[in-house]
Motif scaffolding. Sequence first.
Motif, PDB file in Angstrom:
ATOM      1  N   ILE A 120      27.942  40.079  62.347  1.00  0.00           N
ATOM      2  CA  ILE A 120      27.619  39.400  63.613  1.00  0.00           C
ATOM      3  C   ILE A 120      27.846  37.903  63.422  1.00  0.00           C
ATOM      4  N   ARG A 121      28.562  37.289  64.366  1.00  0.00           N
ATOM      5  CA  ARG A 121      28.858  35.841  64.286  1.00  0.00           C
ATOM      6  C   ARG A 121      27.850  35.053  65.123  1.00  0.00           C
ATOM      7  N   GLU A 122      27.727  33.757  64.818  1.00  0.00           N
ATOM      8  CA  GLU A 122      26.925  32.881  65.664  1.00  0.00           C
ATOM      9  C   GLU A 122      27.625  32.739  67.017  1.00  0.00           C
ATOM     10  N   LYS A 123      26.996  31.974  67.918  1.00  0.00           N
ATOM     11  CA  LYS A 123      27.561  31.828  69.267  1.00  0.00           C
ATOM     12  C   LYS A 123      28.945  31.193  69.274  1.00  0.00           C
ATOM     13  N   ASP A 124      29.286  30.461  68.197  1.00  0.00           N
ATOM     14  CA  ASP A 124      30.626  29.857  68.127  1.00  0.00           C
ATOM     15  C   ASP A 124      31.716  30.898  67.872  1.00  0.00           C
ATOM     16  N   GLY A 125      31.298  32.141  67.624  1.00  0.00           N
ATOM     17  CA  GLY A 125      32.272  33.222  67.457  1.00  0.00           C
ATOM     18  C   GLY A 125      32.906  33.290  66.082  1.00  0.00           C
ATOM     19  N   LYS A 126      32.566  32.357  65.186  1.00  0.00           N
ATOM     20  CA  LYS A 126      33.181  32.424  63.850  1.00  0.00           C
ATOM     21  C   LYS A 126      32.175  32.353  62.689  1.00  0.00           C
ATOM     22  N   THR A 127      31.127  31.532  62.813  1.00  0.00           N
ATOM     23  CA  THR A 127      30.188  31.400  61.690  1.00  0.00           C
ATOM     24  C   THR A 127      29.425  32.704  61.489  1.00  0.00           C
ATOM     25  N   PRO A 128      29.440  33.283  60.278  1.00  0.00           N
ATOM     26  CA  PRO A 128      28.706  34.533  60.090  1.00  0.00           C
ATOM     27  C   PRO A 128      27.197  34.320  60.185  1.00  0.00           C
ATOM     28  N   ARG A 129      26.541  35.095  61.046  1.00  0.00           N
ATOM     29  CA  ARG A 129      25.086  35.002  61.216  1.00  0.00           C
ATOM     30  C   ARG A 129      24.386  36.047  60.348  1.00  0.00           C
ATOM     31  N   PHE A 173      25.351  23.546  58.121  1.00  0.00           N
ATOM     32  CA  PHE A 173      25.655  22.876  59.392  1.00  0.00           C
ATOM     33  C   PHE A 173      25.564  23.804  60.618  1.00  0.00           C
ATOM     34  N   ASP A 174      26.040  25.062  60.505  1.00  0.00           N
ATOM     35  CA  ASP A 174      26.230  25.897  61.696  1.00  0.00           C
ATOM     36  C   ASP A 174      25.281  27.087  61.825  1.00  0.00           C
ATOM     37  N   GLY A 175      24.446  27.313  60.809  1.00  0.00           N
ATOM     38  CA  GLY A 175      23.508  28.444  60.875  1.00  0.00           C
ATOM     39  C   GLY A 175      22.473  28.173  61.955  1.00  0.00           C
ATOM     40  N   ASP A 176      22.305  29.122  62.887  1.00  0.00           N
ATOM     41  CA  ASP A 176      21.488  28.869  64.083  1.00  0.00           C
ATOM     42  C   ASP A 176      20.039  29.342  63.903  1.00  0.00           C
ATOM     43  N   VAL A 177      19.224  29.025  64.921  1.00  0.00           N
ATOM     44  CA  VAL A 177      17.794  29.369  64.932  1.00  0.00           C
ATOM     45  C   VAL A 177      17.584  30.897  64.954  1.00  0.00           C
TER      46      VAL A 177
END
Length: 301
Positions: free
Chosen positions: A47-56, A102-106
Motif C-alpha cells: 500500500i502506498r501513501e497518498k502520493d501514490g509512490k511512497t510505501p506505507r 520525509f514522506d511517511g504519513d500519519v
Amino acid sequence: MKLTPDQLAQFNRDGYLFFPGMFSREEMQPLLAAVPEIYSEYRPEVIREKDGKTPRTSFAAHTYNEPFAKLGRHPRLVEPVEQLFEEPVYMHQYKINGKQAFDGDVWQWHQDYGTWMRDDGMPTPKAMNVAVFLDDVTEFNGPLLFIPGSHADGVVAAGHDLGTTSYPLWTLDNDKVRELAEKGGIVAPKGPAGSMIMFSGCLVHGSAPNMSPWNRVIVYLTLCAVSNHIRQYKRPAYIAHRNFTPIDRLPDDCLLRDDIKGLPWPGHEVDIAAMREGDGPAKWTADVAREADQRMPVSAA
Ligand code: SIN
Ligand code: MN
C-alpha cells in the motif's frame, strides 16, 4: 521466552510491554536488507501513501520472503503471546510499515481490535500486536504513540476514516482521545533496531508523520488465539488471513542460521492469488475455517 509475573501485571495495567534491544543488529540485518525489494514491487499487498509512490505498508511478506517468514515463526514473538492467551495462536495479519523519511504519513488515533471486530468479525480482543523495530526509533522519525491503560475500556466508539490517509481505519474522535490521555498520558517507546513491543488490540495508538531524514520501518505480527479466529471475510485475505493453523515455532537462533528455512512453511502454503479475493471466502478458506472450528470449538464467552 516467558513473561514474569511482574511483566504480566504490567501488561494488564498498561496494555503494552516494551523490550528494548530484544534482537541484535545482526539478527535484524537480513530483514532490513530485504525491505527495499519488497517495497519496490507494485503489487496489491504493498500500500502506498497518498502520493501514490511512497510505501506505507506491505502485507503478508511472510508468505513469500524468506527472512520475514522466519520472523513470523520466531519464538521470542510467539511464546509470550501463547503464554498470555494460554492457547496456540495463528497469524491474523503481518505487515511492514514504512514510515519513510520525509514522506511517511500519519496513523490516526485508533484501536486495532476496533477494525478486527467491525471488519473481520473477530469475536473477542484475544489477539496481540507484536512490533519489531528494523530501524532505530527516535523522537524524530514518527515513533508509535500509546495511551497507557486505554485498553481497559474495551472497544470505544470510532468512525470509519476513508480519507485522511491512503489506508482506511476506524479512528477515534478528538474528545475521546483527550479524555483517555488526561487519564493515562501518552508514551512513545523509543529504542534501537531490534526492539520489540507487545500491545493489546484495544490499546489506543497512532503516530505522527515522519519529517526526519531517517526511515522508521517496523514489522507488526498480529497473533490471534486460534479459538478467536475471524468469522467475516470482508477484507482481502492478504490483509486479514484465513489460515487458522497454529504457528509452529522455529529455533531461537533461526535468523542467524542459513540451514533453517522459513519457506516453504508446511500447513501454511498460501496461493497469493487466492489471498487477493476480497468479497467472500475462497473454497480453501471455507475448508480451513471448518477445520479450525472442529479442532477447537469456540466457547460462548
Ligand atoms: C498501526 O497502528 O497499525 C501502525 C502505526 C505505525 O506504524 O506507526
Ligand atoms: Mn494500529
